[in-house]
Design a protein around this motif. Structure first.
Motif, PDB file in Angstrom:
ATOM      1  N   LYS A  15       0.791  13.824  -5.210  1.00 45.51           N
ATOM      2  CA  LYS A  15       1.074  13.067  -3.997  1.00 45.51           C
ATOM      3  C   LYS A  15       2.540  13.207  -3.613  1.00 45.51           C
ATOM      4  O   LYS A  15       3.421  12.978  -4.399  1.00 45.51           O
ATOM      5  N   THR A 138      -6.935  -2.297   8.455  1.00 46.96           N
ATOM      6  CA  THR A 138      -7.720  -2.583   7.249  1.00 46.96           C
ATOM      7  C   THR A 138      -9.174  -2.153   7.418  1.00 46.96           C
ATOM      8  O   THR A 138      -9.784  -1.584   6.501  1.00 46.96           O
ATOM      9  N   LYS A 146      -8.548   5.688   2.667  1.00 46.62           N
ATOM     10  CA  LYS A 146      -7.249   6.204   3.109  1.00 46.62           C
ATOM     11  C   LYS A 146      -7.155   7.723   2.999  1.00 46.62           C
ATOM     12  O   LYS A 146      -6.389   8.365   3.721  1.00 46.62           O
ATOM     13  N   GLU A 147      -7.959   8.327   2.108  1.00 46.77           N
ATOM     14  CA  GLU A 147      -7.913   9.771   1.901  1.00 46.77           C
ATOM     15  C   GLU A 147      -8.402  10.547   3.110  1.00 46.77           C
ATOM     16  O   GLU A 147      -8.170  11.758   3.222  1.00 46.77           O
ATOM     17  N   ARG A 183       7.239   3.626   4.335  1.00 45.65           N
ATOM     18  CA  ARG A 183       6.701   3.256   3.023  1.00 45.65           C
ATOM     19  C   ARG A 183       5.483   2.350   3.171  1.00 45.65           C
ATOM     20  O   ARG A 183       4.504   2.473   2.429  1.00 45.65           O
ATOM     21  N   PHE A 184       5.544   1.444   4.124  1.00 46.01           N
ATOM     22  CA  PHE A 184       4.416   0.541   4.342  1.00 46.01           C
ATOM     23  C   PHE A 184       3.163   1.317   4.738  1.00 46.01           C
ATOM     24  O   PHE A 184       2.092   1.151   4.130  1.00 46.01           O
ATOM     25  N   GLU A 186       2.447   4.433   4.364  1.00 45.22           N
ATOM     26  CA  GLU A 186       2.002   5.398   3.363  1.00 45.22           C
ATOM     27  C   GLU A 186       0.937   4.807   2.433  1.00 45.22           C
ATOM     28  O   GLU A 186       0.157   5.552   1.826  1.00 45.22           O
ATOM     29  N   GLN A 187       0.888   3.493   2.336  1.00 48.69           N
ATOM     30  CA  GLN A 187      -0.124   2.850   1.502  1.00 48.69           C
ATOM     31  C   GLN A 187      -1.529   2.992   2.082  1.00 48.69           C
ATOM     32  O   GLN A 187      -2.515   2.791   1.360  1.00 48.69           O
ATOM     33  N   TYR A 188      -1.627   3.325   3.372  1.00 43.10           N
ATOM     34  CA  TYR A 188      -2.904   3.251   4.069  1.00 43.10           C
ATOM     35  C   TYR A 188      -3.438   4.600   4.557  1.00 43.10           C
ATOM     36  O   TYR A 188      -4.527   4.635   5.152  1.00 43.10           O
ATOM     37  N   CYS A 189      -2.717   5.694   4.328  1.00 44.18           N
ATOM     38  CA  CYS A 189      -3.184   6.967   4.886  1.00 44.18           C
ATOM     39  C   CYS A 189      -2.841   8.136   3.993  1.00 44.18           C
ATOM     40  O   CYS A 189      -2.066   8.024   3.045  1.00 44.18           O
ATOM     41  N   ASP A 190      -3.420   9.281   4.341  1.00 43.70           N
ATOM     42  CA  ASP A 190      -3.218  10.514   3.588  1.00 43.70           C
ATOM     43  C   ASP A 190      -2.091  11.361   4.170  1.00 43.70           C
ATOM     44  O   ASP A 190      -1.438  12.112   3.453  1.00 43.70           O
TER      45      ASP A 190
END
Length: 273
Positions: A15, A138, A146-147, A183-184, A186-190
C-alpha cells in the motif's frame, strides 16, 4: 478531461508504494460521444461547453485500442445524462480494464462493477451542498468496499489554498485539500483522481504547486490531471512529483486533435522520461 492518458505504477508492492510506471487510458463521454472539453465549462448556466475535440469513433473503438495496447486500469467518465449505453459498451469491450465515474452512488455502484468496471469513481455524491456527506461516503464503502472505490478530489485554488470542486466543478466545497484531509480520505478508498480545475483542458502547463503538494501528502495511488501539453511538462511533472503521482494527458495528444504523438507518448512513457 475528456480523453486522457495516465502515467501510473505497473504494480504496487504494498500500500502506497509505486513501482514501474505505465499508461492508463481514460474515455470521457458527453451527450453520448467521446469528447475532449474544458471541464469547468460543463454545466455552466448560460455558457456553452467548450469542446476541444469530438471523436467520430464510439467508446468501444477506444476501449479496444486500450486493450490492444495493454493499457490497464483506465476509466470511463460519464459527463451528464445520455452516456450510460456508451459507457457500458466500453466496459464490456474491456472488462476489468477500466474504471467508471459520473453519477455513481451507493445504489448503482455494484451494477457498474458487474458490467466490467474495476473501480467506481465518486465526487459529488459524497459532497452535498458544498459539504462532505459522511452518510453517503459510508454507504458506498459498505456497498462495494474501499478496494473498489476511487475518490475524485478535483480542486480549485482560492486564497493560496486548494478546495474540492463539486457539482460539475461549479461549486467549491468547504473541504480544503491538505495533508490532513488526504489522510482522512485515504481510509475510505483505493485511489485518488485529482484534476487541477483551473488549467484542466487548456494545455497551459501543469499546476506545479499542486503537484508538489500532492506528492508530499499522498500515500496511495493518485492521478493528477490538468494542463500537460508537452514532453517537457511530463518531465517537469515527474521531477516535481518525485515519481509519486500519476498524470493524465488529454487534449494535447494528436489522437484528440493535439500535437503530441500518441504513439511516441506511449513508447517513451512506457520506459522513462
Amino acid at each position: 478531461m475528456v480523453y486522457c492518458w495516465k502515467i501510473v505504477q505497473a504494480q504496487r508492492m504494498s500500500k502506497g508504494k509505486h513501482n514501474v510506471m505505465k499508461f492508463r487510458p481514460c474515455i470521457d463521454l458527453h451527450n453520448g460521444k467521446v469528447k475532449q472539453i474544458v471541464g469547468e465549462t460543463l454545466g455552466g448556466e448560460g455558457q456553452a461547453v467548450v469542446e476541444n475535440f469530438v471523436s467520430s469513433y464510439d467508446s468501444t473503438y477506444y476501449a479496444n485500442m486500450f486493450k490492444r495496447d495493454r493499457l490497464t486500469g483506465g476509466h470511463v467518465i460519464m459527463l451528464g445524462e445520455g452516456n450510460k449505453e456508451e459507457a457500458i459498451k466500453a466496459l464490456a469491450a474491456y472488462p476489468g480494464g477500466l474504471q467508471i465515474g459520473g453519477g455513481i452512488h451507493a445504489e448503482n455502484a455494484s451494477f457498474y462493477l458487474e458490467q466490467g468496471a474495476s473501480h467506481v469513481i465518486v465526487t459529488s455524491y459524497i459532497f452535498r451542498d458544498g459539504q462532505l456527506n459522511m452518510d453517503n461516503l459510508t454507504q458506498i464503502v459498505e456497498a462495494i468496499g474501499k478496494e473498489k472505490l476511487v475518490i475524485d478530489l478535483s480542486c480549485k485554488e482560492k486564497d493560496g489554498k486548494w478546495y474540492v470542486a463539486t457539482n460539475q466543478w461549479k461549486q467549491l466545497s468547504d473541504v480544503e485539500l491538505n495533508q490532513e484531509t488526504i489522510r482522512f480520505f485515504e481510509q475510505y478508498c483505493d485511489e485518488f483522481l485529482i484534476h487541477a480545475v483551473d488549467v484542466e483542458g487548456k494545455q497551459s502547463g501543469i499546476q506545479q504547486s499542486l503537484v508538489s503538494s500532492l506528492a508530499a501528502w499522498v500515500t496511495i495511488p493518485t492521478t493528477y490531471a490538468g494542463g500537460a501539453r508537452s514532453f517537457e511538462d511530463l518531465a517537469l511533472f515527474r521531477q516535481l512529483s518525485q515519481g509519486k503521482l500519476d498524470i493524465t494527458v488529454g487534449s494535447a495528444l494528436d489522437i484528440f486533435g493535439g500535437k503530441l504523438s500518441y504513439d511516441e507518448v506511449v513508447e517513451q512513457l512506457s520506459n522513462s522520461l
